[in-house]
Design an enzyme around this catalytic site. Structure first.
Site, PDB file in Angstrom:
ATOM      1  N   SER A 178      98.033  14.739 -39.556  1.00  0.00           N
ATOM      2  CA  SER A 178      98.543  14.274 -40.837  1.00  0.00           C
ATOM      3  C   SER A 178      98.531  12.742 -40.898  1.00  0.00           C
ATOM      4  O   SER A 178      97.470  12.138 -40.852  1.00  0.00           O
ATOM      5  CB  SER A 178      99.953  14.846 -41.050  1.00  0.00           C
ATOM      6  N   LYS A 230     112.971  10.887 -63.197  1.00  0.00           N
ATOM      7  CA  LYS A 230     113.582  10.075 -62.142  1.00  0.00           C
ATOM      8  C   LYS A 230     113.931  10.955 -60.943  1.00  0.00           C
ATOM      9  O   LYS A 230     113.834  10.554 -59.803  1.00  0.00           O
ATOM     10  CB  LYS A 230     114.841   9.384 -62.685  1.00  0.00           C
TER      11      LYS A 230
END
Length: 350
Positions: A178, A230
């Site tokens: 990763s 948000k």
């Protein structure tokens, strides 16, 4: 009156102790910050280290006559090499062939937030101040990935080496998955041990949701935001399908950026084939083009030290106060827990 006097004396002692403690802390902090230096660079000559180990064994394996013969042969070989170097220097006065090329060795063992990038930054800056195009940097990398921004910065630091015209080799002995592979793909060359874990090019995010539990116990949870997205998914609020869709879109966008970054640095790699979130062992990764050679870092260093290259390990050690040491210990515990999740099929963000 006697009680008041005793109390006043006790209070004076407490104040004196507190003042002394504050002064002591101030002196320690001043000593740590002296000269504006928060850490120091350590250089280890691995060429000399290999040489000492070899000589120690030779003194046990060979008699005095054999050792003298070997020393004589080595001196003769070095003399011939110096003569060849001088001849090469005359042919090309602009190129300093008399200096043996150097291999700078860095070690990066990445945590979830890639906080080790602070030391990596200092190490690379120091090397680039002296390195030439004849030199090489070998990074012994070990990381199972972590936060996108942390590993993105770590990869950008490694990119500085290539931009400076210095060769960069990444060696993976255990794992570069990763975010770890995001760092590795920047290199001119990637080598990995036969059973090193390579790949895991994917993005994941997961969190528990306690909303039903809160409702069952008549506990209300309020969250106020300005801006529709948000906050998308939450741990305590009631998640909506729209929030899930937005969050999934963000994961896909991050994955596309990840794949684009790898394609930029390894254009011959078929990124769609390997960007499935799967991982492979070193022996498998070479067939897919994820790495360039199957080898351990020890093999690479041993070969370099025996080919008349000056091998130097560079490490930056940062001074830490008590609070930073406690924070580091807490982070290490969190990393261990997260690594257990990884072993069960869970993965951090990248």
């Amino acid at each position: 009156m006697e009680f008041i006097a005793d109390y006043g004396l006790f209070l004076a002692k407490v104040i004196t102790f507190l003042v002394a403690a504050v002064v002591l802390v101030a002196l320690v902090r001043a000593a740590n910050d002296k000269g504006g230096q928060k850490g120091s660079l350590k250089i280890t000559d691995l060429t000399e280290s290999f040489k000492h180990h070899r000589e120690a064994l030779e003194h046990h394996l060979y008699n005095e006559a054999e050792l003298k013969a070997r020393d004589k042969a080595e001196k003769k070989a070095k003399k011939a090499e110096k003569k060849a170097q001088k001849a090469a220097a005359k042919k090309d006065s602009e190129h300093n062939s008399s200096r043996e090329p150097r291999l700078f060795v860095l070690t990066f063992k990445g945590s979830i937030d890639a906080r080790e990038v602070e030391g990596l930054r200092e190490e690379i800056s120091a090397i680039l101040a002296v390195a030439t195009s004849d030199d090489e940097v070998l990074v012994r990398l070990e990381s199972g990935g972590g936060m996108v921004h942390g590993y993105g910065l770590a990869a950008s630091q490694l990119a500085r080496i290539r931009k400076a015209g210095v060769r960069l080799t990444i060696s993976v002995d255990k794992v570069a998955a990763s975010g770890g592979y995001m760092m590795a793909c920047v290199a001119d060359k990637i080598i990995a041990a036969p059973f090193a874990i390579i790949g895991s090019i994917g993005v994941i995010a997961q969190l528990p949701n306690f909303n039903k539990l809160l409702k069952k116990n008549d506990i209300e949870f309020e969250q106020l935001t300005a801006g529709e997205f948000k906050r998308t998914l939450t741990m305590f609020g009631e998640n909506t399908d729209k929030a899930r869709e937005k969050f999934q879109t963000e994961l896909e966008e991050t994955h596309d950026l990840f794949k684009g970054f790898i394609t930029e640095h390894r254009p011959t790699l078929n990124v769609d084939t390997v960007a499935t979130g799967e991982h492979w062992f070193g022996n498998q990764a070479i067939d897919l083009g994820l790495i360039d050679a199957v080898s351990t870092s020890d093999e690479y260093l041993f070969e370099a030290a025996n080919s008349e290259r000056h091998v130097l390990a560079v490490s930056y050690h940062q001074r830490k106060n008590i609070a930073e040491k406690l924070a580091g210990a807490s982070a290490e515990v969190a990393d261990r827990v997260l690594l257990k999740w990884i072993s069960r099929g869970q993965r951090p963000l990248i």
